[in-house]
Design an enzyme around this catalytic site. Structure first.
Site, short mmCIF file in Angstrom:
data_model
loop_
_atom_site.label_atom_id
_atom_site.label_comp_id
_atom_site.label_asym_id
_atom_site.label_seq_id
_atom_site.Cartn_x
_atom_site.Cartn_y
_atom_site.Cartn_z
N LYS A 102 -18.81 18.82 14.50
CA LYS A 102 -20.44 18.59 14.92
C LYS A 102 -21.26 19.53 14.11
O LYS A 102 -20.79 20.55 13.70
CB LYS A 102 -20.79 18.74 16.27
CG LYS A 102 -19.90 17.66 17.09
CD LYS A 102 -20.28 16.28 16.99
CE LYS A 102 -19.70 15.31 18.03
NZ LYS A 102 -18.33 14.62 17.74
N SER A 149 -18.31 9.76 14.46
CA SER A 149 -19.55 10.80 15.02
C SER A 149 -20.47 11.40 13.84
O SER A 149 -21.38 11.55 14.18
CB SER A 149 -19.23 11.42 15.93
OG SER A 149 -18.53 12.72 15.21
#
Length: 138
Positions: free
Chosen positions: A96, A59
């Site tokens: 993230k 990701s």
């Protein structure tokens, strides 16, 4: 995600070339002088607040963080907008980029195949630390 803590005993120093390595024309070998470097001293600013984690997943590939990379994470660095953080959201670890707005926090992936995670009052969010280095095999 596997989490590792730095070993506190005995620093290992390895040789390092004291000159910059040219990416263009090669430099004569006799110009290089060997000195010693400790990656612990170079990569860890706050030993008690630093840990490592191995990345699983993709990701964050557009931030050059790929599956299998080893992250150096510092828990003493202030969490703020734009930093890449290791977070625990609802009991699961993730890596993230933080996007902090007036009334909301988003956990932003760096891969268009993934959607941002909007953190609401229904979520439990713990920011474990800020990524300071990515160590990868080339």
């Amino acid at each position: 995600m596997e989490i590792y803590f730095p070993k506190k005993s005995g620093l290992i120093e390895r040789p390092i070339v004291s000159e910059d390595i040219a990416a263009g024309f090669p430099s004569p070998a006799e110009d290089f002088k060997e000195v010693r470097i400790s990656l612990d001293k170079e990569l860890i600013k706050n030993e008690d607040a630093t840990f490592y984690a191995r990345v699983r997943g993709n990701s964050m590939i557009d931030a050059n963080i790929e599956d299998g990379d080893l992250l150096v994470i510092d828990r003493s660095i202030e969490n703020r907008n734009g930093k890449i953080a290791v977070c625990m959201i609802d009991g699961e670890f993730t890596i993230k980029r933080l996007k902090v707005e007036k009334e909301c926090v988003y956990l932003m992936p760096e891969n268009k195949k993934y959607k941002p995670i909007k953190v609401t009052e229904d979520n439990e969010l713990i920011i474990w630390g800020i990524v300071t280095y990515v160590i990868k095999e080339v």
